[in-house]
Design a protein around this motif. Structure first.
Motif, mmCIF file in Angstrom:
data_model
loop_
_atom_site.group_PDB
_atom_site.id
_atom_site.type_symbol
_atom_site.label_atom_id
_atom_site.label_comp_id
_atom_site.label_asym_id
_atom_site.label_seq_id
_atom_site.Cartn_x
_atom_site.Cartn_y
_atom_site.Cartn_z
ATOM 1 N N GLU A 120 0.834 -1.214 0.000
ATOM 2 C CA GLU A 120 0.000 0.000 0.000
ATOM 3 C C GLU A 120 0.863 1.258 0.000
ATOM 4 O O GLU A 120 0.531 2.250 -0.644
ATOM 5 C CB GLU A 120 -0.931 -0.001 1.211
ATOM 6 N N ARG A 123 2.286 1.984 -3.503
ATOM 7 C CA ARG A 123 1.159 2.342 -4.387
ATOM 8 C C ARG A 123 0.748 3.797 -4.147
ATOM 9 O O ARG A 123 0.641 4.583 -5.098
ATOM 10 C CB ARG A 123 -0.047 1.420 -4.108
ATOM 11 N N ASN A 124 0.573 4.155 -2.874
ATOM 12 C CA ASN A 124 0.119 5.517 -2.557
ATOM 13 C C ASN A 124 1.172 6.559 -2.936
ATOM 14 O O ASN A 124 0.831 7.640 -3.420
ATOM 15 C CB ASN A 124 -0.237 5.629 -1.070
ATOM 16 N N CYS A 193 -3.083 -4.377 -3.525
ATOM 17 C CA CYS A 193 -2.038 -4.036 -2.546
ATOM 18 C C CYS A 193 -2.575 -4.188 -1.125
ATOM 19 O O CYS A 193 -1.857 -4.632 -0.217
ATOM 20 C CB CYS A 193 -1.563 -2.595 -2.781
ATOM 21 N N THR A 194 -3.842 -3.817 -0.934
ATOM 22 C CA THR A 194 -4.455 -3.893 0.406
ATOM 23 C C THR A 194 -4.505 -5.334 0.894
ATOM 24 O O THR A 194 -4.145 -5.641 2.041
ATOM 25 C CB THR A 194 -5.882 -3.305 0.338
ATOM 26 N N ASP A 197 -1.045 -6.668 1.817
ATOM 27 C CA ASP A 197 -0.504 -6.222 3.104
ATOM 28 C C ASP A 197 -1.164 -6.946 4.275
ATOM 29 O O ASP A 197 -0.525 -7.201 5.300
ATOM 30 C CB ASP A 197 -0.662 -4.706 3.247
#
Ligand code: NAP
Length: 319
Positions: A120, A123-124, A193-194, A197
């Motif tokens: 995450e 990605r962010n 991605c979430t 993780d």
């Protein structure tokens, strides 16, 4: 159609037969540490063009691997690679990405890829920092220089096409990049991605944490080691090969890690309290029963000695 070729990248390499992707990519690696070098070897063997930049000077290593090294990130970006693959530590990614002269890439549809062990966070960061025309693929090869030293066959490769067009040149670049891993026999796992993780905190972070706890206990081999004990010792050895930087990154940059840490602590407390609580119950009962006139007499052999502890252990197993 993929091409079939054989080649060795280094004098001591076993010559491998490889299915090449149909298009040769120019791949720029940012952060040429252990993992960047490890990936570069296979990509170079597959016939891709590799360039690299890093904080430290890797000119000699790059020369040996057939990779062109740029000390200056500006010169690196001017090469306009098809793919820029970020292989820095988790905690160094933000400063490294922000220091890249991205304006050099504005006219190209560069595909940005990361290989960080959390998903995450990169990605962010990519979404925040990169210009619209750059596409984004977040990945996590679930193996490293040790587990993947002989082959990548059967090893998992997690990816999330965060911002990749459905068709066109970038979609093609992304497919060509993924086929580097497919053609080596990796198990391709497409996952957000979430979701990554969440799973990674339950598996990778937990494994690293238990390994680190055990390594503080200096587990030594003994003449009567069981297989399970050997597994524990092996875990501590594997984990001690990873840097504290990586462990800090797994903790700080995965929102689920704190919860796993607390779960582990609660589980340890539960096991300890359960064990001590049962023993305390058994022993105090026996002590009370020894007082004349209170309840039925205990068996003659019942004293607070090794037998009591054995009995307590037996009753624990029976429950
Ligand atoms: P590493 O050997 O420590 O290399 C890390 C790279 O980050 C180096 O190129 C280093 O630059 C750079 N770096 C570190 N601190 C920096 C800073 N303050 N500023 C700029 N650059 C900095 O780590 P690694 O094992 O190659 O791992 C790299 C990434 O791959 C990590 O994000 C990890 O999560 C991921 N990954 C690793 C594995 C594995 O098994 N190793 C598996 C899957 C994913 P210099 O060397 O140039 O100084």
């Amino acid at each position: 159609m993929p091409r079939i070729c054989s080649m060795a990248s280094e004098p001591n390499d076993v010559t491998k037969q490889t299915t090449f992707p149909s298009h040769v990519l120019k791949i720029g690696i940012v952060g040429f540490g252990k993992f960047g070098q490890f990936l570069a070897k296979t990509m170079s063997r597959q016939g891709h063009t590799l360039i690299a930049t890093s904080r430290s000077d890797y000119s000699d290593i790059c020369q040996a691997l057939g990779v062109t090294f740029f000390r200056d990130p500006q010169e690196f970006c001017k090469e306009r690679p098809d793919v820029i693959m970020v292989c820095t530590t988790i905690l160094a990614m933000e400063s490294t990405l922000r220091s890249l002269p991205l304006e050099e890439l504005y006219i190209t549809n560069t595909l940005f890829v990361d290989v960080l062990s959390v998903k995450e966070f990169p990605r962010n960061l990519f979404l925040e920092v990169l210009p619209e025309q750059c596409e984004i693929l977040c990945t996590h090869p679930m193996f490293g220089p040790e587990s993947g030293k002989d082959s990548w066959a059967g090893l998992r490769f997690v990816y999330d096409k965060v911002r990749v067009g459905k068709e066109g040149s970038c979609a093609q670049k992304c497919n060509d990049f993924l086929s580097i891993f497919e053609s080596e026999g990796c198990k391709m796992v497409e996952m957000s991605c979430t979701e990554h993780d969440r799973y990674a905190a339950e598996t990778q972070f937990l494994t690293h944490t238990v390994g680190r706890i055990l390594s503080l206990m200096n587990l030594e081999p003994t003449p009567i080691d069981t297989k399970s004990y050997e597994t524990l010792r092996h875990l501590t050895e594997t984990m001690s090969g990873h840097s504290m930087d990586l462990y800090n990154g797994l903790f700080l940059c995965n929102a689920n890690s704190m919860e796993q840490m607390e779960k582990l602590e609660r589980a340890f407390d539960t096991v300890k309290n359960d064990l001590l609580g049962r023993l305390h119950g058994m022993i105090s009962k026996q002590l009370v029963h020894r007082v004349p006139g209170s309840a039925p007499s205990p068996p003659a052999s019942s004293t607070m000695d090794a037998n009591s502890l054995k009995g307590a252990e037996k009753s624990k197993i029976q429950t």
